[in-house]
Design a protein around this motif. Structure first.
Motif, PDB file in Angstrom:
ATOM      1  N   PHE A  48      44.289  12.312 -25.181  1.00 52.50           N
ATOM      2  CA  PHE A  48      44.750  13.242 -26.214  1.00 52.50           C
ATOM      3  C   PHE A  48      43.602  14.086 -26.731  1.00 52.50           C
ATOM      4  N   GLU A  49      43.977  15.148 -27.416  1.00 54.24           N
ATOM      5  CA  GLU A  49      43.020  15.964 -28.146  1.00 54.24           C
ATOM      6  C   GLU A  49      43.662  16.384 -29.465  1.00 54.24           C
ATOM      7  N   ILE A  50      42.866  16.424 -30.514  1.00 51.95           N
ATOM      8  CA  ILE A  50      43.374  16.802 -31.833  1.00 51.95           C
ATOM      9  C   ILE A  50      43.452  18.321 -31.930  1.00 51.95           C
ATOM     10  N   GLU A  51      44.563  18.828 -32.483  1.00 48.89           N
ATOM     11  CA  GLU A  51      44.766  20.262 -32.650  1.00 48.89           C
ATOM     12  C   GLU A  51      44.987  20.598 -34.122  1.00 48.89           C
ATOM     13  N   ASP A  52      44.935  21.886 -34.426  1.00 49.35           N
ATOM     14  CA  ASP A  52      45.209  22.338 -35.788  1.00 49.35           C
ATOM     15  C   ASP A  52      46.706  22.218 -36.076  1.00 49.35           C
ATOM     16  N   VAL A  85      48.142  10.223 -40.800  1.00 45.82           N
ATOM     17  CA  VAL A  85      49.554  10.618 -40.767  1.00 45.82           C
ATOM     18  C   VAL A  85      49.659  12.133 -40.894  1.00 45.82           C
ATOM     19  N   GLY A  86      50.387  12.751 -39.980  1.00 43.31           N
ATOM     20  CA  GLY A  86      50.560  14.200 -39.969  1.00 43.31           C
ATOM     21  C   GLY A  86      49.663  14.927 -38.993  1.00 43.31           C
ATOM     22  N   THR A  87      48.644  14.247 -38.440  1.00 43.32           N
ATOM     23  CA  THR A  87      47.692  14.888 -37.528  1.00 43.32           C
ATOM     24  C   THR A  87      48.389  15.346 -36.237  1.00 43.32           C
ATOM     25  N   LYS A  88      48.110  16.581 -35.837  1.00 49.44           N
ATOM     26  CA  LYS A  88      48.695  17.122 -34.610  1.00 49.44           C
ATOM     27  C   LYS A  88      47.814  16.775 -33.417  1.00 49.44           C
ATOM     28  N   ILE A  89      48.446  16.273 -32.357  1.00 53.62           N
ATOM     29  CA  ILE A  89      47.703  15.940 -31.148  1.00 53.62           C
ATOM     30  C   ILE A  89      48.441  16.458 -29.912  1.00 53.62           C
ATOM     31  N   LYS A  90      47.664  16.815 -28.916  1.00 57.76           N
ATOM     32  CA  LYS A  90      48.204  17.177 -27.602  1.00 57.76           C
ATOM     33  C   LYS A  90      47.959  15.987 -26.686  1.00 57.76           C
ATOM     34  N   VAL A  91      49.032  15.462 -26.120  1.00 57.14           N
ATOM     35  CA  VAL A  91      48.961  14.220 -25.347  1.00 57.14           C
ATOM     36  C   VAL A  91      49.338  14.489 -23.891  1.00 57.14           C
ATOM     37  N   THR A  92      48.518  14.000 -22.983  1.00 59.86           N
ATOM     38  CA  THR A  92      48.815  14.069 -21.551  1.00 59.86           C
ATOM     39  C   THR A  92      48.873  12.647 -21.007  1.00 59.86           C
ATOM     40  N   GLY A  93      50.012  12.287 -20.417  1.00 58.81           N
ATOM     41  CA  GLY A  93      50.172  10.929 -19.909  1.00 58.81           C
ATOM     42  C   GLY A  93      51.347  10.836 -18.963  1.00 58.81           C
ATOM     43  N   TYR A  94      51.931   9.647 -18.858  1.00 55.49           N
ATOM     44  CA  TYR A  94      53.042   9.422 -17.932  1.00 55.49           C
ATOM     45  C   TYR A  94      54.222   8.808 -18.673  1.00 55.49           C
ATOM     46  N   LYS A  95      55.390   9.380 -18.403  1.00 58.96           N
ATOM     47  CA  LYS A  95      56.607   8.890 -19.037  1.00 58.96           C
ATOM     48  C   LYS A  95      56.993   7.551 -18.412  1.00 58.96           C
ATOM     49  N   SER A  96      57.297   6.601 -19.269  1.00 56.37           N
ATOM     50  CA  SER A  96      57.610   5.260 -18.783  1.00 56.37           C
ATOM     51  C   SER A  96      58.765   4.668 -19.583  1.00 56.37           C
ATOM     52  N   PHE A 146      56.763   7.589 -28.566  1.00 57.93           N
ATOM     53  CA  PHE A 146      55.977   6.380 -28.770  1.00 57.93           C
ATOM     54  C   PHE A 146      54.883   6.379 -27.713  1.00 57.93           C
ATOM     55  N   ILE A 147      53.631   6.342 -28.143  1.00 50.12           N
ATOM     56  CA  ILE A 147      52.507   6.455 -27.215  1.00 50.12           C
ATOM     57  C   ILE A 147      51.783   5.120 -27.183  1.00 50.12           C
ATOM     58  N   TYR A 148      51.811   4.486 -26.011  1.00 50.27           N
ATOM     59  CA  TYR A 148      51.321   3.117 -25.865  1.00 50.27           C
ATOM     60  C   TYR A 148      49.981   3.086 -25.131  1.00 50.27           C
ATOM     61  N   ASN A 149      49.000   2.433 -25.752  1.00 49.67           N
ATOM     62  CA  ASN A 149      47.673   2.249 -25.151  1.00 49.67           C
ATOM     63  C   ASN A 149      47.052   3.555 -24.660  1.00 49.67           C
ATOM     64  N   MET A 150      47.005   4.523 -25.550  1.00 53.75           N
ATOM     65  CA  MET A 150      46.364   5.815 -25.260  1.00 53.75           C
ATOM     66  C   MET A 150      44.846   5.667 -25.358  1.00 53.75           C
ATOM     67  N   THR A 151      44.135   6.235 -24.409  1.00 57.27           N
ATOM     68  CA  THR A 151      42.677   6.179 -24.447  1.00 57.27           C
ATOM     69  C   THR A 151      42.172   6.825 -25.727  1.00 57.27           C
ATOM     70  N   CYS A 152      41.374   6.050 -26.503  1.00 62.49           N
ATOM     71  CA  CYS A 152      40.966   6.533 -27.817  1.00 62.49           C
ATOM     72  C   CYS A 152      39.774   5.727 -28.314  1.00 62.49           C
ATOM     73  N   SER A 153      38.709   6.393 -28.665  1.00 68.56           N
ATOM     74  CA  SER A 153      37.569   5.690 -29.241  1.00 68.56           C
ATOM     75  C   SER A 153      37.908   5.243 -30.661  1.00 68.56           C
ATOM     76  N   GLU A 154      37.168   4.286 -31.157  1.00 68.58           N
ATOM     77  CA  GLU A 154      37.405   3.821 -32.521  1.00 68.58           C
ATOM     78  C   GLU A 154      37.149   4.937 -33.521  1.00 68.58           C
ATOM     79  N   GLU A 155      36.153   5.764 -33.227  1.00 67.94           N
ATOM     80  CA  GLU A 155      35.843   6.903 -34.100  1.00 67.94           C
ATOM     81  C   GLU A 155      37.003   7.884 -34.160  1.00 67.94           C
ATOM     82  N   ASP A 156      37.587   8.199 -32.991  1.00 67.32           N
ATOM     83  CA  ASP A 156      38.725   9.126 -32.962  1.00 67.32           C
ATOM     84  C   ASP A 156      39.969   8.492 -33.581  1.00 67.32           C
ATOM     85  N   TYR A 157      40.110   7.176 -33.452  1.00 60.66           N
ATOM     86  CA  TYR A 157      41.255   6.486 -34.033  1.00 60.66           C
ATOM     87  C   TYR A 157      41.282   6.683 -35.552  1.00 60.66           C
TER      88      TYR A 157
END
Length: 289
Positions: free
Chosen positions: A161-165, A137-148, A121-132
């Protein structure tokens, strides 16, 4: 004279025997050739069958790998097991797939994601409206953040995050039999289902009558706010939620819960969210089969 007759007779007999022997030899040779061809055909058929069998086994092995084994991660990316073992507040890097979007506000996105081994569950991830808009559904992403952790819910915060193939849509997992058991938390945040549960009273209305759902956990809300409702199984009662950011009052599930009556038998699907215990965010409600 007799000698000539005898020699002639011997010669005649010899000539008559030679063709017979030749025919017999030719017949034996033909039989051997046919036998050899038959053996060769059998060997060729056996080889073909073996090759086909090996190919089928290879395909089956590939299918088994796809279904039964963990997905290989990129360099520096944690497996789900490593993520769960990481300390709270430590930096984590995961590759996962969007399963649902809860909300976007002021360049922050909250999403439910899952890979082949577990969910994040990824909460309040930095993301522009365009990227949102790209997070289907199904899109692969690489996420860097902090476990909480928040009231029992394990999540990733302060993430980028960044979108991957790649693409993956998680199948629903029936966890009905795990309700009330310690093993249920192993499926936290996954897309799950609950079968054959009974609607119980969630509280009372202004007139003191039992009702099947409340707006907000204490009934203080109104149409458009979160819906809280109680369901039971084997004598135990659980509180489930329709999260209004995820499924607002225009969705089928929101209106289905508003139509529930105490005593109804229902099946449900949703995400196994946690808040002071199991508190699933329900995305579908149907009459139990």
């Amino acid at each position: 004279m007799k000698l000539k007759k005898i020699m002639a007779l011997v010669l005649t007999l010899s000539l008559s025997v030679v063709p017979a022997a030749f025919v017999m030899a030719e017949s034996d040779s033909t039989a051997e050739s046919e036998a050899a061809e038959g053996d060769g055909a059998e060997e060729e058929t056996a080889e073909d069958e073996t090759a086909e069998g090996e190919e089928a086994e290879g395909e089956a092995a590939e299918d088994e790998t796809a279904e039964g084994e963990s997905e290989e991660k990129s360099e520096g990316v944690m497996t789900y097991e490593e993520y769960m073992a990481a300390d709270l507040d430590s930096e984590v890097v995961v590759e996962t797939y969007v399963q649902a979007k809860q909300s976007w506000w002021e360049d922050k996105a909250t999403v439910y994601t899952q890979d082949h081994d577990g969910a994040y569950f990824i909460y309040n991830m930095t993301c522009s409206e365009e990227d949102y808009e790209k997070l289907n559904v199904g899109t692969k992403i690489k996420v860097t953040g902090y476990k909480s952790e928040w009231s029992g819910e394990i999540e990733i915060i302060d993430a980028t995050f960044e979108i991957e193939d790649g693409e993956y849509i998680a199948p629903v997992t029936d966890v009905t039999e795990l309700l009330g058991k310690d093993e249920l938390i192993d499926h936290q945040n996954q897309y799950v289902s609950f079968k054959g549960m009974t609607v119980e009273a969630a509280g009372q209305d202004e007139d003191g009558n039992d009702v099947a759902f409340l707006y907000n956990w204490d009934g203080s809300g109104q149409d458009g706010d979160d819906l809280y409702f109680n369901v039971s199984l084997d004598g135990e009662t659980y509180t489930f939620t329709v999260e209004s950011y995820l499924c607002d009052n225009t969705t089928d599930v929101y209106n289905a819960v508003k139509e529930l009556e105490i005593g109804d038998k229902i099946d449900m699907e949703g995400f196994l969210y946690w808040y002071e215990g199991v508190n699933p965010h329900i995305t579908a409600v149907t009459e139990a089969e």
